[in-house]
Design a protein around this motif. Structure first.
Motif, PDB file in Angstrom:
ATOM      1  N   GLU A 229       0.873  -1.173   0.000  1.00 25.07           N
ATOM      2  CA  GLU A 229       0.000   0.000   0.000  1.00 25.07           C
ATOM      3  C   GLU A 229       0.907   1.220   0.000  1.00 25.07           C
ATOM      4  N   ILE A 230       0.789   2.025  -1.043  1.00 22.60           N
ATOM      5  CA  ILE A 230       1.643   3.205  -1.197  1.00 22.60           C
ATOM      6  C   ILE A 230       0.740   4.406  -1.439  1.00 22.60           C
ATOM      7  N   GLY A 231       0.811   5.379  -0.555  1.00 24.78           N
ATOM      8  CA  GLY A 231      -0.057   6.548  -0.686  1.00 24.78           C
ATOM      9  C   GLY A 231      -1.527   6.199  -0.598  1.00 24.78           C
ATOM     10  N   GLY A 232      -1.833   5.158   0.170  1.00 26.11           N
ATOM     11  CA  GLY A 232      -3.220   4.754   0.351  1.00 26.11           C
ATOM     12  C   GLY A 232      -3.765   3.842  -0.720  1.00 26.11           C
ATOM     13  N   VAL A 233      -2.928   3.453  -1.687  1.00 22.60           N
ATOM     14  CA  VAL A 233      -3.380   2.618  -2.804  1.00 22.60           C
ATOM     15  C   VAL A 233      -2.507   1.366  -2.872  1.00 22.60           C
ATOM     16  N   ARG A 234      -3.147   0.209  -3.033  1.00 23.50           N
ATOM     17  CA  ARG A 234      -2.400  -1.037  -3.233  1.00 23.50           C
ATOM     18  C   ARG A 234      -1.794  -1.040  -4.628  1.00 23.50           C
ATOM     19  N   ARG A 235      -0.473  -1.347  -4.693  1.00 19.25           N
ATOM     20  CA  ARG A 235       0.239  -1.284  -5.967  1.00 19.25           C
ATOM     21  C   ARG A 235       1.156  -2.480  -6.116  1.00 19.25           C
ATOM     22  N   ALA A 236       1.236  -2.963  -7.333  1.00 20.56           N
ATOM     23  CA  ALA A 236       2.254  -3.962  -7.662  1.00 20.56           C
ATOM     24  C   ALA A 236       3.429  -3.306  -8.378  1.00 20.56           C
ATOM     25  N   ASP A 237       3.124  -2.330  -9.248  1.00 20.11           N
ATOM     26  CA  ASP A 237       4.173  -1.638  -9.990  1.00 20.11           C
ATOM     27  C   ASP A 237       5.033  -0.824  -9.019  1.00 20.11           C
ATOM     28  N   GLY A 238       6.317  -1.163  -8.932  1.00 18.23           N
ATOM     29  CA  GLY A 238       7.220  -0.440  -8.049  1.00 18.23           C
ATOM     30  C   GLY A 238       7.005  -0.717  -6.584  1.00 18.23           C
ATOM     31  N   ARG A 279       8.197   0.067  -0.186  1.00 19.46           N
ATOM     32  CA  ARG A 279       7.762  -0.799   0.908  1.00 19.46           C
ATOM     33  C   ARG A 279       6.322  -0.486   1.294  1.00 19.46           C
ATOM     34  N   CYS A 280       5.682  -1.445   1.910  1.00 22.71           N
ATOM     35  CA  CYS A 280       4.265  -1.315   2.243  1.00 22.71           C
ATOM     36  C   CYS A 280       4.066  -0.294   3.365  1.00 22.71           C
ATOM     37  N   GLU A 281       3.046   0.574   3.184  1.00 23.14           N
ATOM     38  CA  GLU A 281       2.733   1.611   4.161  1.00 23.14           C
ATOM     39  C   GLU A 281       1.393   1.371   4.851  1.00 23.14           C
ATOM     40  N   CYS A 282       0.875   0.154   4.794  1.00 20.65           N
ATOM     41  CA  CYS A 282      -0.400  -0.122   5.451  1.00 20.65           C
ATOM     42  C   CYS A 282      -0.242   0.044   6.962  1.00 20.65           C
ATOM     43  N   ALA A 283      -1.360   0.126   7.653  1.00 26.88           N
ATOM     44  CA  ALA A 283      -1.321   0.406   9.084  1.00 26.88           C
ATOM     45  C   ALA A 283      -0.519  -0.639   9.851  1.00 26.88           C
TER      46      ALA A 283
END
Length: 757
Positions: A229-238, A279-283
């Motif tokens: 989760e990057i900037g509140g959005v789940r992403r695979a790219d990067g 890296r993941c930014e989830c809670a």
């Protein structure tokens, strides 16, 4: 007798009366000795006996037959490998304490014993004997020194060696050869070491395995929560994996088991982050990261869970993960399990300075000291070449020994020394691979003595001037205080015209000394290629520098002829790449394969004296992912008929140009400009950006963006970047916008510097 502070070699506590007199193994091309191997000896032990027989024949011209214990017939013996025939002579030997690689060299009565732990110890005993007692050296896969000794006398021996490093990999192209690797005691993953050569540590998935284990093209659509989760959005790219997700952890456990069932030979499996940030930014990940004081915390919790789950089925396998970039700092609380290897990476460091002393690399030193306190199996991923320029002078030889010793003092058990691994022909590749192999086996060796030994053995009479060249380049780098990264620029300040000219003089002397020996002459000319490479890619700039400083130009040929000779020499010596990702053909195109024309002065510089401007043409650019994100191409509208083209399908700094060029000291302020055009399709959105980056301080100096609406047509325009004082570490860059609908491609003709008013 040899001993080391790091515990590599010990002398066996044997009473003097138990030691034998010196043994005469051969005299006048004759020997009474036979080589004895147990009937049930292992494949490595039998190969060790064959190697010993082969090289003793070459050295003494005497035939040493290989026989079983029952076929000795009263002859004096060289006992090779474990077995009852050796245990009868050495009943006190603790074979288990030798591990897989430890060795014994003993003389007892008329017997010589060369044996060791299984699988590799006996092989290493034989090669250690051939080196230390006989004088053999294996410099490269195709170059060795095998002395002629018709009379071979062996002194009393009572040596036991157990290497302090369990994993030793000099990751250089030529070092992958199986014979070279085993003879120089390398046992890493990549060398071609079969069973007879003792095998090796085998990785399953060597590095950056997050996405190979959990391919986003297969799983992101149904399980986006498994990814960052990057900037509140789940992403695979990067992105990376979300290492706190329990369902993902369960899936990875089964995937790791599947991989290991498919590869029963594996002793290590990599469970490691992708080769980028994100890296993941989830809670959950953020909370664990904050509690552990480092992003390595969530990663290590995840790896530990997988390691615990696989251990019952795969007790012989360790899980390897990285302490790399954002995970480099150790966590506060979590500790790696006993079956977890943490591989700490030094990619951000300056390789002109020892990693363990001074301020330059203090952050890395603190990290290794931190990991050493919490990790039982700490490995190192170190960097020993310039990945952007395999051929560039890279003066790091003075730190190789201090760095290996620093690693070992901090409890490191395995070292991966990454070099120029995709091609032959890199700067002093053979020297580095050999010296590193020696240091990894015994870190307490004198590294300068090893360098001198290699120079004498490999370059013969030319060793003196080549040693002087190495000193010249290293001294210049130290005086310049250059931050020598593993991606350093060809414009590095230590590569100034005065130093390069002296280097050419030293190589002329080296060539003169070996002119009668074609093989040695070829080696010397290959050692000279890095100096020629700098001249070839900075030709116009260095010629201008010579005029400004009133220095003679040391090259008599045209640039095309000079470059062609260099490329032909590289190709004849097996080189295929000039950087980690660019083939030699791309360099050939850049230097003399394009339809270049003489470029006039840059716009606005037509009436200036030559010393008041500096033209940096496309042939000196550093191109990122050349052939994919950037490439040189013919362009009749460019000043010299060639420019760097980038498709408008990405936003990478794919065209770069380092500054910090030498001046005469009178022009301290410069206005820096770039000449760019775009193939315009529409008027909406961004077209490209450009700027100046201070890499020494990790911050921007200037950054500019141009929109498609700002481009009236597809002709070249001059854009001012900044007015600055030159200093080391400045980097110019241009990046396209990912806006293919409105701009097809971005072309960069030249950068230029004009003396400020």
């Amino acid at each position: 007798m040899r001993s080391t502070a790091l515990g590599v070699t010990v002398v066996l506590a044997v009473p003097a009366c138990a030691l034998a007199r010196p043994l005469v193994l051969a005299d006048g091309g004759e020997t009474a000795y036979c080589i004895v191997v147990a009937d049930d000896g292992t494949a490595p032990e039998r190969h060790a006996a064959e190697e010993l027989s082969h090289f003793l024949l070459e050295v003494t011209r005497a035939d040493f037959p290989i026989v079983g214990p029952a076929d000795v017939g009263g002859r004096p013996r060289i006992l090779v490998g474990q077995g009852a025939h050796v245990e009868a002579v050495l009943p006190e030997c603790d074979w288990a304490s030798l591990g897989s690689d430890g060795l014994i060299k003993r003389t007892v009565g008329s017997d010589l014993i060369l044996a060791g732990g299984r699988p590799r110890g006996t092989l290493y005993a034989v090669y250690d004997f051939l080196e230390d007692e006989v004088g053999c050296r294996w410099w490269t896969s195709s170059a060795s020194t095998i002395p002629l000794k018709r009379r071979l006398v062996v002194p009393e021996l009572a040596v036991r060696e157990v290497p302090v490093l369990e994993y030793r990999e000099p990751f250089w192209f030529d070092a992958f050869d199986g014979d070279w690797a085993v003879r120089n005691r390398a046992n890493g993953n990549t060398a071609r070491l079969d069973e007879a050569r003792g095998g090796k540590h085998v990785y399953k998935g060597f590095v950056h395995t997050f996405y190979p284990l959990v391919p986003p093209e297969e799983h992101f659509a149904t399980h986006p929560e498994w990814y960052s989760e990057i900037g509140g959005v789940r992403r695979a790219d990067g992105g990376q994996l979300c290492t706190t997700n329990p369902e993902l952890t369960a899936f990875v456990i089964e995937r790791v088991k599947q991989w290991l069932r498919e590869s029963p030979e594996a002793t290590i499996i990599s469970l490691s982050q992708n080769d980028w940030g994100g890296r993941c930014e989830c809670a959950n990940c953020r909370a664990l990261e904050e509690a552990e004081g480092s992003p390595s915390g969530p990663l290590l919790h995840f790896v530990n869970q997988v390691a615990e789950a696989i251990e019952p089925e795969f007790p012989q396998v360790a899980i390897d993960t990285l302490a790399y970039q954002y995970t480099r700092k150790p966590p506060l609380r979590v500790r790696p399990r006993g079956n977890v290897i943490v591989r700490l990476c030094s990619i951000e460091c300056s390789f002109a300075d020892p990693l363990g002393t001074g301020d330059t690399n203090r952050s890395f030193a603190e990290d290794i000291e931190g990991w050493s306190k919490v990790c039982n199996r700490l490995y190192i991923w170190d960097y020993t070449t310039n990945f952007a320029h395999y051929l560039l002078p890279h003066p790091n030889l003075r730190v190789l020994g201090p760095n290996v010793r620093f690693f070992v003092r901090n409890g490191v058990r395995g070292i991966f020394e990454q070099g120029a691994y995709t091609s032959a022909g890199a700067e002093f590749a053979e020297l580095r691979a050999w010296v590193l192999a020696k240091l990894l086996w015994d870190p307490e060796q004198d590294d300068q003595a090893l360098i001198d030994e290699f120079l004498a053995g490999y370059y013969g009479q030319a060793a003196g001037p080549i040693g002087a060249y190495i000193k010249l380049m290293h001294d210049s780098c130290e005086v310049s205080d250059h931050y020598l990264s593993c991606f350093s620029s060809a414009q590095a300040p230590f590569l100034n015209l005065e130093v390069l000219t002296e280097a050419k003089r030293l190589f002329a002397e080296a060539e003169r000394l070996v002119a009668a020996n074609a093989e040695l002459l070829n080696r010397v000319r290959m050692a000279e290629v890095p100096v020629d490479y700098v001249f070839a890619i900075r030709w116009g700039e260095l010629q201008q520098s010579a005029k400004l400083q009133g220095l003679d130009w040391p090259i008599g040929e045209s640039r095309a002829d000079f470059s062609r000779r260099m490329i032909e020499l590289l190709r004849a010596n097996g080189a295929t790449m000039h950087s980690e990702g660019s083939r030699l053909e791309a360099l050939e195109q850049k230097l003399y394969g394009m339809p270049r024309q003489e470029a006039g002065p840059p716009p606005g510089c037509e009436d200036l004296p030559i010393g008041d401007y500096l033209d940096l043409q496309d042939d000196g650019f550093s191109l990122y992912r050349e052939g994919e994100l950037s490439a040189l191409a013919a362009d009749p509208s460019a000043s010299d008929g060639v420019a760097a083209r980038m498709p408008a399908t990405h936003i990478e700094w794919a065209v770069q140009q380092a500054l910090g060029v030498p001046t005469d000291g009178t022009m301290d302020r410069w206005t820096v400009c770039v000449v760019i055009r775009g193939d315009v399709r529409g008027q909406e959105g961004p077209a490209f950006s450009f700027g100046l980056w201070d890499s020494a301080n990790g911050q921007p100096v200037a950054s500019h963006a141009v929109g498609c609406a700002d481009l009236a047509d597809s002709s070249y325009q001059v854009y001012e970047i900044a007015t600055i004082s030159l200093k080391p570490g400045l980097l110019l860059w241009v990046a396209p916008a990912n806006n293919e609908a409105n701009i097809e491609a971005v072309w960069v003709d030249r950068f230029f510097l004009k003396r400020a008013e």
